[in-house]
Design an enzyme around this catalytic site. Structure first.
Site, PDB file in Angstrom:
ATOM      1  N   ASP A  74      -3.201 -18.220   0.029  1.00 57.32           N
ATOM      2  CA  ASP A  74      -4.234 -18.885  -0.779  1.00 57.32           C
ATOM      3  C   ASP A  74      -4.937 -19.960   0.044  1.00 57.32           C
ATOM      4  O   ASP A  74      -6.169 -20.077   0.024  1.00 57.32           O
ATOM      5  CB  ASP A  74      -3.644 -19.441  -2.092  1.00 57.32           C
ATOM      6  CG  ASP A  74      -2.363 -20.247  -1.916  1.00 57.32           C
ATOM      7  OD1 ASP A  74      -1.788 -20.258  -0.803  1.00 57.32           O
ATOM      8  OD2 ASP A  74      -1.930 -20.870  -2.901  1.00 57.32           O
ATOM      9  N   TYR A 118       0.822  -1.215   0.000  1.00 57.92           N
ATOM     10  CA  TYR A 118       0.000   0.000   0.000  1.00 57.92           C
ATOM     11  C   TYR A 118       0.858   1.268   0.000  1.00 57.92           C
ATOM     12  O   TYR A 118       0.415   2.316  -0.451  1.00 57.92           O
ATOM     13  CB  TYR A 118      -0.899   0.029   1.237  1.00 57.92           C
ATOM     14  CG  TYR A 118      -2.243  -0.605   1.056  1.00 57.92           C
ATOM     15  CD1 TYR A 118      -2.369  -1.921   0.622  1.00 57.92           C
ATOM     16  CD2 TYR A 118      -3.412   0.114   1.346  1.00 57.92           C
ATOM     17  CE1 TYR A 118      -3.604  -2.503   0.481  1.00 57.92           C
ATOM     18  CE2 TYR A 118      -4.649  -0.464   1.208  1.00 57.92           C
ATOM     19  CZ  TYR A 118      -4.757  -1.771   0.781  1.00 57.92           C
ATOM     20  OH  TYR A 118      -5.985  -2.340   0.645  1.00 57.92           O
ATOM     21  N   LYS A 145       3.002 -15.389   1.927  1.00 54.56           N
ATOM     22  CA  LYS A 145       3.166 -16.080   0.653  1.00 54.56           C
ATOM     23  C   LYS A 145       4.660 -16.380   0.526  1.00 54.56           C
ATOM     24  O   LYS A 145       5.323 -15.980  -0.443  1.00 54.56           O
ATOM     25  CB  LYS A 145       2.622 -15.199  -0.489  1.00 54.56           C
ATOM     26  CG  LYS A 145       2.535 -15.881  -1.842  1.00 54.56           C
ATOM     27  CD  LYS A 145       1.452 -16.950  -1.941  1.00 54.56           C
ATOM     28  CE  LYS A 145       1.539 -17.686  -3.264  1.00 54.56           C
ATOM     29  NZ  LYS A 145       0.605 -18.834  -3.362  1.00 54.56           N
ATOM     30  N   ASP A 185      -6.372  -6.863   4.007  1.00 58.68           N
ATOM     31  CA  ASP A 185      -7.513  -6.183   3.396  1.00 58.68           C
ATOM     32  C   ASP A 185      -8.486  -7.220   2.840  1.00 58.68           C
ATOM     33  O   ASP A 185      -9.698  -7.160   3.071  1.00 58.68           O
ATOM     34  CB  ASP A 185      -7.019  -5.264   2.272  1.00 58.68           C
ATOM     35  CG  ASP A 185      -8.149  -4.545   1.569  1.00 58.68           C
ATOM     36  OD1 ASP A 185      -9.026  -4.008   2.266  1.00 58.68           O
ATOM     37  OD2 ASP A 185      -8.163  -4.537   0.324  1.00 58.68           O
ATOM     38  N   ASP A 198     -12.320  -8.914   4.657  1.00 58.00           N
ATOM     39  CA  ASP A 198     -13.651  -8.865   4.036  1.00 58.00           C
ATOM     40  C   ASP A 198     -14.280 -10.258   3.998  1.00 58.00           C
ATOM     41  O   ASP A 198     -15.486 -10.423   4.207  1.00 58.00           O
ATOM     42  CB  ASP A 198     -13.586  -8.300   2.612  1.00 58.00           C
ATOM     43  CG  ASP A 198     -13.764  -6.781   2.586  1.00 58.00           C
ATOM     44  OD1 ASP A 198     -13.549  -6.137   3.637  1.00 58.00           O
ATOM     45  OD2 ASP A 198     -14.127  -6.237   1.520  1.00 58.00           O
TER      46      ASP A 198
END
Ligand code: IPM
Ligand code: MG
Length: 361
Positions: free
Chosen positions: A225, A142, A193, A249, A253
């Site tokens: 994942d 970000y 990751k 982020d 959600d």
């Protein structure tokens, strides 16, 4: 009597409506628990662009630095969608996070038993769900440099961002995640990751190194994942999830949706002095703005987090949380959490009911 200062940033869309209800609740709980709150109000996001040309104006910055804590509604909406990336309302939110060094984002996903039917998963998969996502909020892709969109000599454009964390940034968020795990179920899952990205290889190494300081915490690591899959397959395996800015982020959600309504979920963004910005996880919902349809509970529960983490008023925070439980028990529902055919109350009805439930306790 202690006196606290709280800055309200109502923002855009349904922001002003839900912040208005949370303010009512904070005033009521303050008088019940014998402390005072001085409220100030400022612009952030689209409304700030309209009023002063910047999504995070200087006047807001000054008030934000002076306040003990900040309660934000939401930013953004179609009116500002056409603006270039650097001038959008969302940039105001990113700027205040960076400016106040709010690196620790707490996103709890708690399933209220009263709302179990609202989840998109089978009730037995989510009954009792209570997990906390700890998202790093001021680093990673970000904020990493270089970033941009550039054209080469032939005019071919390329867009690029940089995912970067230094050891200190990883260490400070990881320490907090271990400490939250200690206050909860004692399990921490760090999501990365590390099979592909060097930045998260370092992340995994640093988090693993800290584990010896927290022998009572069960630490695990998971690739992002797989974590996304496990969240919708068997979400109750998680207690505290620690991750970077971008993965956090996305996963937050997903976690929010497991609880059935994003209209119920609060969040906190803290710096190292526990000063913080508190906001509902839902966005500005421009489609229902100004109609009294929004669910104010996520903002009211964010106010409870604000009282707990920044103002040290734990008893008041608990009063709000149990008042919300009682209101849900009573069957009152805004549209987002109502079952088909169930009657629906307004934003203000919901806020008033929480105030009444507070004083009834
Ligand atoms: C969030 C939002 C923000 C983010 C946007 C509005 C900048 O999606 O708080 O999760 O990506 O962090
Ligand atoms: Mg988001």
């Amino acid at each position: 009597m202690s006196q606290h200062s709280v800055l309200l940033l109502p923002g855009d869309g349904i922001g002003p409506e839900v912040v208005g209800e949370a303010k009512k609740v904070m005033e009521a709980v303050a008088s019940l628990h014998d402390f005072g709150i001085d409220f100030s109000v400022a612009d952030l996001g689209g409304v700030a662009i309209d009023n002063s040309g910047s999504p995070y104006p200087e006047s807001t910055k000054e008030l934000a630095k002076a306040a003990d804590a900040i309660l934000l509604g939401a930013v953004g909406g179609p009116a500002w969608d056409g603006l270039p990336a650097a001038e959008r309302p969302e940039r105001g939110l990113l700027a205040i996070r960076a400016d106040l060094d709010l690196f620790c984002n707490l996103r709890p996903a708690l399933l209220y038993p009263q709302l179990a039917d609202a989840s998109s998963l089978k009730p037995e998969l989510v009954a009792g769900l209570d997990l906390l996502i700890v998202r790093e909020l001021t680093g990673g892709i970000y904020f990493g440099e270089p970033r941009g969109i550039e054209a080469d000599e032939s005019g071919l454009r390329r867009g690029f961002n940089t995912d970067v964390y230094d050891e200190n940034e990883i260490r400070r968020i990881a320490h907090l995640a271990f400490q939250f795990a200690r206050k909860r179920g004692g399990r921490l899952c760090s999501v990365d990751k590390a099979n592909v990205l060097e930045v998260t290889m370092l992340w995994r190494e640093i988090v693993s190194d800290l584990a010896s300081e927290y022998p009572d915490i069960e630490l695990s690591h998971m690739y992002v994942d797989n974590a996304a899959m496990q969240l919708v397959r068997a979400p109750k395996q998680f207690d505290v999830v620690l991750t970077g800015n971008l993965f956090g982020d996305i996963l937050s959600d997903t976690a929010a949706m497991l609880t059935g309504s994003i209209g119920m979920l609060p969040s906190a963004s803290l710096n190292s002095e526990s000063r913080g910005l508190y906001e509902p996880v839902h966005g500005s919902a421009p489609d229902i703005a100004g109609q009294g349809k929004a669910n104010p509970l996520a903002t009211i529960l964010s106010a409870a987090m604000l009282l707990r983490y920044s103002l040290n008023e734990d008893a008041a925070a608990k009063s709000i949380e149990s008042a919300v439980e009682r209101v849900l028990d009573s069957g009152l529902r805004t549209g987002d959490i109502a079952a088909p055919g169930e009657s629906v109350c307004s934003t203000a009805d919901m806020g008033d009911a929480v105030v009444t439930a507070l004083s009834a306790a």
